[in-house]
Design an enzyme around this catalytic site. Structure first.
Site, mmCIF file in Angstrom:
data_model
loop_
_atom_site.group_PDB
_atom_site.id
_atom_site.type_symbol
_atom_site.label_atom_id
_atom_site.label_comp_id
_atom_site.label_asym_id
_atom_site.label_seq_id
_atom_site.Cartn_x
_atom_site.Cartn_y
_atom_site.Cartn_z
ATOM 1 N N ARG A 15 50.308 42.029 47.470
ATOM 2 C CA ARG A 15 49.254 41.886 46.437
ATOM 3 C C ARG A 15 49.057 40.218 46.268
ATOM 4 O O ARG A 15 47.861 39.818 45.836
ATOM 5 C CB ARG A 15 49.193 42.707 45.647
ATOM 6 C CG ARG A 15 48.887 44.308 45.833
ATOM 7 C CD ARG A 15 48.894 44.993 44.606
ATOM 8 N NE ARG A 15 48.210 44.295 43.661
ATOM 9 C CZ ARG A 15 48.539 44.271 42.241
ATOM 10 N NH1 ARG A 15 49.400 44.847 41.952
ATOM 11 N NH2 ARG A 15 47.584 43.675 41.432
ATOM 12 N N ASP A 32 53.251 35.685 33.522
ATOM 13 C CA ASP A 32 53.451 36.200 34.766
ATOM 14 C C ASP A 32 54.742 35.173 35.592
ATOM 15 O O ASP A 32 54.777 35.409 36.727
ATOM 16 C CB ASP A 32 51.962 35.701 35.750
ATOM 17 C CG ASP A 32 50.962 36.668 35.504
ATOM 18 O OD1 ASP A 32 51.261 37.957 34.912
ATOM 19 O OD2 ASP A 32 49.820 36.311 35.771
ATOM 20 N N ARG A 76 47.199 48.309 28.879
ATOM 21 C CA ARG A 76 46.313 47.142 29.168
ATOM 22 C C ARG A 76 44.713 47.897 29.093
ATOM 23 O O ARG A 76 44.000 48.407 29.970
ATOM 24 C CB ARG A 76 46.207 47.043 30.807
ATOM 25 C CG ARG A 76 47.634 46.179 31.133
ATOM 26 C CD ARG A 76 47.901 45.633 32.348
ATOM 27 N NE ARG A 76 47.040 44.405 32.496
ATOM 28 C CZ ARG A 76 47.270 43.770 33.708
ATOM 29 N NH1 ARG A 76 47.988 44.114 34.540
ATOM 30 N NH2 ARG A 76 46.668 42.573 33.587
ATOM 31 N N CYS A 98 48.942 51.170 34.219
ATOM 32 C CA CYS A 98 49.517 50.274 35.111
ATOM 33 C C CYS A 98 51.023 49.916 34.708
ATOM 34 O O CYS A 98 51.254 50.251 33.480
ATOM 35 C CB CYS A 98 48.850 49.067 35.329
ATOM 36 S SG CYS A 98 49.372 47.426 34.761
ATOM 37 N N LYS A 149 45.448 33.479 43.269
ATOM 38 C CA LYS A 149 44.611 34.614 43.113
ATOM 39 C C LYS A 149 44.122 35.163 42.009
ATOM 40 O O LYS A 149 42.913 35.480 42.062
ATOM 41 C CB LYS A 149 46.130 35.876 43.086
ATOM 42 C CG LYS A 149 45.587 37.137 42.915
ATOM 43 C CD LYS A 149 46.633 38.396 43.238
ATOM 44 C CE LYS A 149 47.424 38.437 41.917
ATOM 45 N NZ LYS A 149 46.743 39.368 40.853
ATOM 46 N N ASN A 150 44.640 34.514 40.833
ATOM 47 C CA ASN A 150 43.742 34.956 39.630
ATOM 48 C C ASN A 150 42.464 34.128 39.317
ATOM 49 O O ASN A 150 41.692 34.280 38.508
ATOM 50 C CB ASN A 150 45.040 34.861 38.428
ATOM 51 C CG ASN A 150 45.818 35.802 38.269
ATOM 52 O OD1 ASN A 150 45.831 36.905 39.184
ATOM 53 N ND2 ASN A 150 46.540 35.832 37.573
#
Ligand code: UD1
Length: 431
Positions: free
Chosen positions: A408, A316, A131, A126, A22-23
């Site tokens: 997501r 993560d 952030r 968030c 995803k990233n």
């Protein structure tokens, strides 16, 4: 709203195909705005964030088309998408879109580089901390853009184009490095980035930009040199495998026990995390098809971990590792250095019986032999999957609410776990 129901206690045995990252996919898709030609991306994961980003890019005038299934495609083959921003029709990224996905703020880089103007909503807060975007704006200012912030929007202008510059990041930022790579690729002259992020996703973006005609040296190291070009062209690029998804299932296998082949996973993308996993007592081997992770009985050993930029232990995977440590034989200390307030999962893990105490930027986890299933709430993407990992080893039933967070970032999570013998199902509420 969907929920995920898990009955714990089954080991995981089988094959889990690792999806595209995803990233990596998100910045690669955003890079399509840099050219009027078609950028074709293969191995794009099927995720809510990818679909949302397609809508956001569409708002700027980017057409997108997705290939259908082809003869011989594996059931979990990633998708191929073609993105073509022949004309940028709108240089504004509005609040209602940017606020739903932070990474979409990165469109500011190709918009200002190609069009000389961009108006992008600040992403807002968030669940994992404040952030800020100050370093992303610093990049654009160094490259000669004028930046104003007004009514929650960043207004960036560079009517005569961007100019190459020296950019020294005071801290490692993935998004800052992506921004610098994209903007400097179309700037006049040479840009030197120091203290650049070395994450594999940064190298993947740079590799794709080079295929599009950019001149970039040193991506994947902390010093990157970019010689700007006047135009970029189309290219075809395959998204690299998702190291966070692979690390997540590796921890799930270590937690539940069993023997799992993570197809397509690469040790070089997760060097420190896999070493730590070995120290907990799991076996991790590289095979021709991917990584094999196993734990046959035996105790889970406690290991202290500190999150760091690549190649260190990824933030993560912090929540997932904490879930594993809740069943370790002894106490571990998990220190979070990348994001403040990234401990939202602690309260929810406690609902399953975990004993965790917060001490500033660290969590002290006192392992226990037994967790018990309970209703829990997903708070952010990685935190929610940590609850799934804990539930796989908890006695009885766990219901994870708010699973849209999982959608997501984890493609077909319940199918991948079911295929390895886990009792996991999605409960969709009608309407
Ligand atoms: C990316 C990843 C995210 C991962 C993170 C760190 C994507 C879509 N997201 O997020 O999953 O957890 O890298 O590996 O790829 N910072 C500032 N000012 C800025 C920008 C960042 O102070 O302008 C700080 C952040 O608050 C944080 C640190 O820098 O403390 C690192 O953040 P960064 O690497 O930029 O994270 P993202 O790129 O947002």
């Amino acid at each position: 709203m969907d929920r995920i129901r898990i009955i714990g206690g089954n080991p995981l045995n089988g094959i889990i195909p690792v999806s595209g990252a995803k990233n990596a996919a998100l910045p690669l898709m955003i890079a399509s705005l840099l050219t009027s030609d078609t950028l074709t991306l293969e191995n794009v994961p099927r995720l809510a964030d990818v679909n949302l980003l397609m809508r956001i890019l569409g708002n700027h005038g980017c057409d997108y088309r997705m290939d259908g299934k082809r003869v011989g495609d594996a059931p979990y083959a990633g998708q191929t998408i073609h993105l073509e921003a022949s004309t940028i029709v709108d240089t504004t990224a509005p609040y209602d879109l940017v606020s739903r996905m932070r990474a979409s703020f990165w469109v500011v880089a190709p918009l200002i580089a190609r069009m000389g103007v961009a108006k992008v909503s600040l992403p807002g807060g968030c669940a994992i901390g404040t952030r800020p975007v100050d370093l992303l704006l610093m990049v654009l200012e160094k490259l000669g853009a004028q930046i104003e912030i007004d009514s929650g929007y960043v207004h960036a202008k560079a009517p005569h184009g961007l100019r190459g510059a020296e950019i020294d990041f005071p801290k490692v930022t993935v998004g800052g490095t992506h921004t610098a790579l994209m903007a400097a690729s179309l700037a006049h002259g040479v840009t030197l980035i120091r203290n650049a992020a070395c994450e594999p996703e940064v190298r993947d973006l740079a590799d794709c930009l080079v295929k599009m005609g950019a001149k970039i040296k040193g991506a994947g190291t902390s010093t990157i040199e970019i010689e700007g070009v006047t135009r970029l062209h189309g290219a075809r690029h395959a998204v690299l495998p998702d190291r966070i998804e692979a690390g997540t299932y590796a921890m799930a296998a270590a937690m539940a026990g069993g023997d799992v082949l993570l197809e397509g996973a690469q040790e070089s993308l997760l060097p420190v995390a896999l070493d730590i996993l070995r120290q907990t007592g799991a076996t991790v081997e590289t095979t021709a098809r991917g990584l094999r992770v196993a734990r046959h009985g035996g105790v889970i050993m406690p290991v202290d971990v500190t999150t760091e930029p690549f190649p260190g232990f990824p933030t993560d995977l912090q929540a997932q590792f904490m879930a594993l440590m809740t069943r370790a034989q002894g106490t571990s200390r998990i220190t979070e250095t990348i994001f403040e307030n990234r401990f939202m999962h602690v309260q929810e893990l406690a609902r399953l019986g975990a004993r965790i105490r917060l001490d500033g930027d660290a969590a002290i986890v006192e392992g226990r032999p037994v967790l018990k299933g309970a209703p829990v709430m997903a708070t952010d993407l990685r935190a929610s999957v940590s609850l799934v990992i804990a539930a796989l080893a908890a006695e009885g039933e766990t219901l994870v609410h708010r699973v849209y967070h999982l959608d997501r970032g984890f493609e077909r999570l319940e199918q991948k776990l079911q295929a390895c013998g886990a009792q996991v199902e999605r409960i969709s509420d009608p309407g």
